[in-house]
Design an enzyme around this catalytic site. Structure first.
Site, mmCIF file in Angstrom:
data_model
loop_
_atom_site.group_PDB
_atom_site.id
_atom_site.type_symbol
_atom_site.label_atom_id
_atom_site.label_comp_id
_atom_site.label_asym_id
_atom_site.label_seq_id
_atom_site.Cartn_x
_atom_site.Cartn_y
_atom_site.Cartn_z
ATOM 1 N N HIS A 1 -28.858 -16.475 -56.550
ATOM 2 C CA HIS A 1 -29.073 -15.137 -55.958
ATOM 3 C C HIS A 1 -28.646 -15.214 -54.494
ATOM 4 O O HIS A 1 -29.362 -15.778 -53.667
ATOM 5 C CB HIS A 1 -30.540 -14.720 -56.059
ATOM 6 C CG HIS A 1 -30.815 -13.353 -55.508
ATOM 7 N ND1 HIS A 1 -31.514 -12.397 -56.210
ATOM 8 C CD2 HIS A 1 -30.481 -12.765 -54.333
ATOM 9 C CE1 HIS A 1 -31.601 -11.303 -55.486
ATOM 10 N NE2 HIS A 1 -30.981 -11.501 -54.336
ATOM 11 N N LYS B 1 -27.006 -6.371 -62.436
ATOM 12 C CA LYS B 1 -28.180 -6.320 -61.583
ATOM 13 C C LYS B 1 -28.821 -4.945 -61.625
ATOM 14 O O LYS B 1 -28.152 -3.935 -61.416
ATOM 15 C CB LYS B 1 -27.744 -6.644 -60.144
ATOM 16 C CG LYS B 1 -28.843 -6.524 -59.117
ATOM 17 C CD LYS B 1 -29.822 -7.666 -59.212
ATOM 18 C CE LYS B 1 -31.012 -7.447 -58.314
ATOM 19 N NZ LYS B 1 -31.144 -8.444 -57.272
ATOM 20 N N HIS C 1 -36.152 -13.473 -57.247
ATOM 21 C CA HIS C 1 -37.026 -13.679 -56.094
ATOM 22 C C HIS C 1 -38.485 -13.281 -56.365
ATOM 23 O O HIS C 1 -39.028 -12.385 -55.723
ATOM 24 C CB HIS C 1 -36.499 -12.954 -54.844
ATOM 25 C CG HIS C 1 -36.108 -11.518 -55.005
ATOM 26 N ND1 HIS C 1 -36.895 -10.588 -55.623
ATOM 27 C CD2 HIS C 1 -34.994 -10.849 -54.624
ATOM 28 C CE1 HIS C 1 -36.289 -9.416 -55.597
ATOM 29 N NE2 HIS C 1 -35.127 -9.558 -55.008
ATOM 30 N N LEU D 1 -37.469 -8.453 -48.416
ATOM 31 C CA LEU D 1 -38.039 -7.794 -49.592
ATOM 32 C C LEU D 1 -37.699 -8.598 -50.834
ATOM 33 O O LEU D 1 -36.557 -9.049 -50.949
ATOM 34 C CB LEU D 1 -37.485 -6.372 -49.723
ATOM 35 C CG LEU D 1 -37.978 -5.415 -48.625
ATOM 36 C CD1 LEU D 1 -37.204 -4.109 -48.666
ATOM 37 C CD2 LEU D 1 -39.481 -5.156 -48.780
ATOM 38 N N ASP E 1 -31.582 -15.858 -52.140
ATOM 39 C CA ASP E 1 -31.618 -14.500 -51.579
ATOM 40 C C ASP E 1 -31.254 -14.526 -50.105
ATOM 41 O O ASP E 1 -31.725 -13.691 -49.335
ATOM 42 C CB ASP E 1 -32.980 -13.837 -51.811
ATOM 43 C CG ASP E 1 -32.910 -12.323 -51.672
ATOM 44 O OD1 ASP E 1 -31.793 -11.783 -51.564
ATOM 45 O OD2 ASP E 1 -33.975 -11.694 -51.670
HETATM 46 N N1 OTD Z 1 -34.014 -8.609 -49.930
HETATM 47 N N2 OTD Z 1 -32.651 -8.159 -48.112
HETATM 48 C C1 OTD Z 1 -31.583 -7.889 -48.926
HETATM 49 C C2 OTD Z 1 -31.697 -7.988 -50.257
HETATM 50 C C3 OTD Z 1 -32.859 -8.657 -50.757
HETATM 51 O O1 OTD Z 1 -34.092 -7.697 -52.502
HETATM 52 C C4 OTD Z 1 -33.146 -8.410 -52.187
HETATM 53 O O2 OTD Z 1 -32.413 -8.942 -53.009
HETATM 54 C C5 OTD Z 1 -30.332 -7.520 -48.287
HETATM 55 O O3 OTD Z 1 -30.311 -7.505 -47.065
HETATM 56 O O4 OTD Z 1 -29.346 -7.279 -49.007
HETATM 57 C C6 OTD Z 1 -33.860 -8.476 -48.624
HETATM 58 O O5 OTD Z 1 -34.834 -8.626 -47.887
HETATM 59 ZN ZN ZN Z 2 -31.222 -10.330 -52.773
HETATM 60 ZN ZN ZN Z 3 -33.953 -7.938 -54.571
#
Ligand code: OTD
Ligand code: ZN
Ligand code: ZN
Length: 346
Positions: free
Chosen positions: A14, A100, A175, A220, A248
């Site tokens: 990821h 996704k 995640h 997140l 992530d």
């Molecule tokens: N989480 N930021 C991002 C994606 C992820 O949820 C996610 O996969 C991003 O900046 O693309 C984050 O905090």
């Molecule tokens: Zn992500």
């Molecule tokens: Zn995500």
């Protein structure tokens, strides 16, 4: 005292590579250590069709410095208009590895995500039929649900019904951040896996909020209470093959994070493997690191393991990592675990 560990070259299941100047700056950070990565499609506009995935893959390969090898595993962003035939063709050709699902509005650049899950049923059924994995961002977006509860509510309200309605669908909960996520995976079969990030093994919500707000720890799904971090640590270091690494790693330039309305995302590509060695050693589980980072992911995705190896060495003096990676868009702060780390990739 020097201690070292050689593992099969790891993969990142990821990853956010972005595009343009940011792609150029962050790609070497991943390609240095990882053989492959699942490339998140949340660009603006998102990577929705097979043709868009092919073009993005070309831009990634063009940004790869000479002499580095890296295999980007492309992902299609599921929308309510996604065509099951386009998905199946992109998968059959080997271009695309997974799809996704973002609930609309759940995270960075997810506005084109799914609002009405019934509308994507034909795509999910096609994916179950061809054995193509679905990656999902498992948080509801309902305003009345507290942000710390959004993962647990997603499991009950969305994920479990989708899985029951689509037998054979292979799902990766991306995640996971809660004990609820860990328990849900454990209670199910090998068609359900989960990625765990490096940073969620290290920080809980206090790290974000106590002693001043730390924008570089905001991501997140947001980090939860300590009991959830401990459940993630237990899952990652347990050897259970359904849990594997998805960093992530999500770069944003510093001004976008250090702001009155800061972006979500932790950038961990640079030091992830060193941090994981620290974490796994702390839990007396260094022998489980290779499974988590190099073996369980390929097994879930039904891909061969990488051919090369990666050696991690522990040294007496703390290792210094770069504070920031510089891109032509601006600086990106590298995740700081807040304690000295003695492991390095050698
Ligand atoms: N989480 N930021 C991002 C994606 C992820 O949820 C996610 O996969 C991003 O900046 O693309 C984050 O905090
Ligand atoms: Zn992500
Ligand atoms: Zn995500």
């Amino acid at each position: 005292m020097t201690k070292s560990l050689t593992i099969t070259r790891p993969d990142d299941w990821h990853l956010h590579l972005r595009d343009g100047a940011m792609l150029k700056a962050v790609l070497p950070e991943t390609a240095r250590h990882f053989g492959r990565a699942i490339i998140m499609p949340n660009l603006v506009p998102p990577v929705v069709t097979g043709a868009q995935a092919a073009a993005y893959k070309d831009r990634i390969m063009a940004a790869l410095p000479a002499g580095m090898s890296f295999d980007p595993l492309m992902v299609l962003y599921l929308t309510e208009d996604t065509d099951p035939a386009d998905v199946a063709a992109a998968h059959a050709s080997g271009l695309v590895t997974s799809v996704k699902l973002y609930p609309a509005g759940a995270t960075t650049n997810s506005a084109s995500g799914v609002q009405d899950f019934d509308k994507v049923r034909p795509v999910l059924e096609k994916m179950a039929e061809i054995g193509m994995p679905l990656c999902l961002h498992g948080e509801v977006t309902d305003h009345e649900i507290d942000i710390f509860d959004r993962e647990a509510v997603f499991i009950d309200r969305i994920l479990d019904p989708i899985r029951k309605a689509t037998p054979g669908l292979r799902v990766v909960m991306e995640h996971i951040t809660t004990k609820d996520g860990v328990d849900y995976v454990k209670a199910n079969d090998a068609d359900l896996g989960a990625t765990i990030t490096t940073h969620h093994l290290i920080i809980n919500r206090n790290h974000i909020l106590v002693g001043g707000i730390k924008p570089h720890y905001y991501c997140l799904p947001v980090a939860k209470r300590e009991e959830h971090r401990l459940a993630l640590r237990e899952a990652a270091t347990s050897g259970d093959a359904r849990f594997f690494l998805g960093t992530d790693s999500a770069p944003h330039v510093d001004p976008a994070k250090e702001s009155g309305c800061g972006c979500a995302g932790c950038f961990t590509a640079t030091n992830t493997m060193a941090l994981l060695a620290h974490v796994f050693e702390e839990d007396d589980a260094l022998d489980k690191l290779e499974g988590f980072a190099s073996k369980n992911g390929p097994a879930f995705y039904r891909l061969p393991e990488n051919k090369g190896t990666l050696t991690l060495t522990k040294q007496d003096a703390p290792v210094t990592f770069p504070d920031k990676i510089h891109s032509d868009d601006g600086p990106v702060t590298v995740f700081d675990p807040g304690y000295p780390v003695h492991w390095t990739v050698t």
